[in-house]
Design an enzyme around this catalytic site. Structure first.
Site, PDB file in Angstrom:
ATOM      1  N   ASP A 133       0.844  -1.196   0.000  1.00  0.00           N
ATOM      2  CA  ASP A 133       0.000   0.000   0.000  1.00  0.00           C
ATOM      3  C   ASP A 133       0.879   1.246   0.000  1.00  0.00           C
ATOM      4  O   ASP A 133       1.770   1.391   0.841  1.00  0.00           O
ATOM      5  CB  ASP A 133      -0.900   0.025   1.239  1.00  0.00           C
ATOM      6  CG  ASP A 133      -1.694   1.307   1.353  1.00  0.00           C
ATOM      7  OD1 ASP A 133      -2.606   1.504   0.534  1.00  0.00           O
ATOM      8  OD2 ASP A 133      -1.396   2.133   2.248  1.00  0.00           O
ATOM      9  N   ASP A 190      -3.196   2.504  -5.859  1.00  0.00           N
ATOM     10  CA  ASP A 190      -2.160   2.617  -4.830  1.00  0.00           C
ATOM     11  C   ASP A 190      -1.994   1.348  -3.990  1.00  0.00           C
ATOM     12  O   ASP A 190      -1.318   1.371  -2.962  1.00  0.00           O
ATOM     13  CB  ASP A 190      -2.459   3.799  -3.902  1.00  0.00           C
ATOM     14  CG  ASP A 190      -3.779   3.650  -3.160  1.00  0.00           C
ATOM     15  OD1 ASP A 190      -4.576   2.757  -3.526  1.00  0.00           O
ATOM     16  OD2 ASP A 190      -4.013   4.425  -2.216  1.00  0.00           O
ATOM     17  N   GLU A 191      -2.585   0.244  -4.431  1.00  0.00           N
ATOM     18  CA  GLU A 191      -2.499  -0.983  -3.637  1.00  0.00           C
ATOM     19  C   GLU A 191      -2.437  -2.209  -4.556  1.00  0.00           C
ATOM     20  O   GLU A 191      -3.199  -2.307  -5.514  1.00  0.00           O
ATOM     21  CB  GLU A 191      -3.713  -1.086  -2.712  1.00  0.00           C
ATOM     22  CG  GLU A 191      -3.554  -2.083  -1.587  1.00  0.00           C
ATOM     23  CD  GLU A 191      -4.626  -1.914  -0.513  1.00  0.00           C
ATOM     24  OE1 GLU A 191      -5.156  -2.944  -0.056  1.00  0.00           O
ATOM     25  OE2 GLU A 191      -4.936  -0.767  -0.145  1.00  0.00           O
TER      26      GLU A 191
END
Length: 419
Positions: free
Chosen positions: A16, A115-116
């Site tokens: 993350d 973003d992950e």
């Protein structure tokens, strides 16, 4: 008790990027993402615009987080308020994914969001070392090459790696959970909505059943959970034990149950015709999304949210049709039926359209009373190809050039925000 010996023990990383949009903007401005005060706002000129991301220090010291409004940000000279640079964010996300490719093949990467990501290390540890070593290498390389902070959770499956990330790694940087950690680290968790996959509504139902911690959920009678929630009850029970059989790299569309689009309008719409024009634009996008996956749907939903000047409110209604469709005007026709039945002549600020009850579009049957159906179906695909090749503005409906149309403006955006 659950016997973990029969369940896979993989090595899954959940990576993350901390406050990704805010961190990227901070780096572009020459600031430290972890120490600066920075907020990314959809439109800095509008006081009601939404905060898309806030730096960790801004969250901690000023309680400003994603979802807050521009007017909630204090007038403090230390705080930087910037507009999003979506093209840059997406480009950096792609580069970070390429960094992952140094350690695992593409099929071992599941991009969960911009973003992950999840990475399966099985087979790669002989080259790079165990999961802890690989996680630390990836974290260090991201910070060295992009100056961006990240946190990494490690687990024997996707669920536990995600829970490890949310509940421990975000504080430590890198952390690892095994099945043996479930009772000690997961079961005390409360409220239940803190657990990935449990929303407020499900939490409230579980609370009414006397279940307030994950441990109580794990010890609850499985048959009663299945009777209450159906197949979801089975999932809740096994997730409480840390068990998840999801496969890395499975197509995201595999479990898709609907295609939808919602839009918060840039101003209040008082004219009914203008509202209809935007609904048509949204139907076009919903139809395109369904066609891009070669799918069609039998249930069409329309949501209308009224302005705060009307004290909020609105409606969300659905209607099922006999034959599945992904044709824009078919979707629009049903939306208009729902609109005329439920619209209260109030000022509109938010609209949404959803196509659900999904089936492959080969299920769109020929209709003796609609001989033009095959042509209209094919026309949608031709229009999509033109837009794909020449850009979304290459082919627009006339309503998009009216004062109420939004497609021309939104075509300049990336992910709904400035590029």
């Amino acid at each position: 008790m659950v016997d973990y010996s029969s369940f896979p023990r993989k090595q899954i990383l959940c990576v993350d990027m901390k406050s990704f949009y805010a961190s990227c903007s901070a780096v572009m401005m020459g600031l430290d993402p972890l120490t600066c005060y920075l907020a990314v706002v959809g439109d800095i000129e509008r006081q009601g615009s939404v905060v898309l991301a806030a730096s960790p220090r801004l969250k901690k010291d000023f309680r400003i987080k994603t979802g807050c409004r521009r007017f909630e940000i204090p007038n403090d000279p230390r705080i930087h308020v910037v507009e999003p640079k979506m093209s840059t964010y997406l480009r950096l996300s792609t580069e970070i994914t390429r960094l992952f490719h140094r350690y695992v093949p593409k099929e071992s990467i599941h991009t969960y969001s911009v973003d992950e990501s999840f990475l399966e290390l099985d087979g790669a540890t002989n080259l790079w070392g165990d999961a802890q070593i690989v996680a630390q290498k990836i974290k260090d390389e991201i910070e060295r090459e992009f100056q961006l902070p990240c946190a990494i959770g490690i687990g024997p499956n996707m669920l536990l790696s995600k829970l490890c990330l949310d509940l421990e790694a975000k504080k430590k940087g890198v952390a690892e959970w095994t099945y043996e950690d479930v009772e000690k680290k997961l079961w005390p968790l409360s409220p239940l909505s803190e657990m990935w996959g449990i929303g407020r509504r499900v939490e409230k139902t579980l609370n009414n059943m006397g279940i307030f911690t994950v441990g109580q959920l794990a010890r609850y009678d499985l048959e009663k959970l299945e009777a209450k929630f159906g197949i979801m009850g089975n999932q809740l029970y096994y997730h409480a034990w840390g068990i998840d059989l999801s496969e890395i790299g499975a197509p995201i569309m595999e479990g898709q149950v609907s295609f939808g689009k919602s839009q918060i309008l840039l101003r209040d719409y008082t004219e009914e015709e203008e509202v209809k024009n935007v609904i048509l634009e949204i139907c076009e996008e919903v139809g395109r999304r369904a066609r891009s996956s070669k799918m069609a749907g039998r249930t069409i939903s329309l949501g209308v949210g009224y302005s705060k000047d009307e004290f909020g409110g609105g409606f969300h209604r659905s209607r099922s049709i006999t034959n599945p469709t992904n044709i824009t005007m078919d979707i629009y026709r049903v939306c208009m039926e729902l609109f005329h039945e439920h619209y209260q002549k109030k000022t509109v600020r938010q609209l949404s359209v959803t196509l659900s009850n999904i089936v492959p579009d080969e299920s769109m049957q020929l209709n003796l009373f609609d001989p033009e159906l095959p042509k209209r179906r094919e026309l949608g695909y031709v229009m999509d190809k033109i837009r794909y090749r020449h850009g979304s503005r290459a082919l627009l409906r006339a309503v998009s050039y009216t004062p109420g149309g939004t497609a021309v403006y939104r075509s300049k955006l990336v992910g709904g925000h400035k590029s």
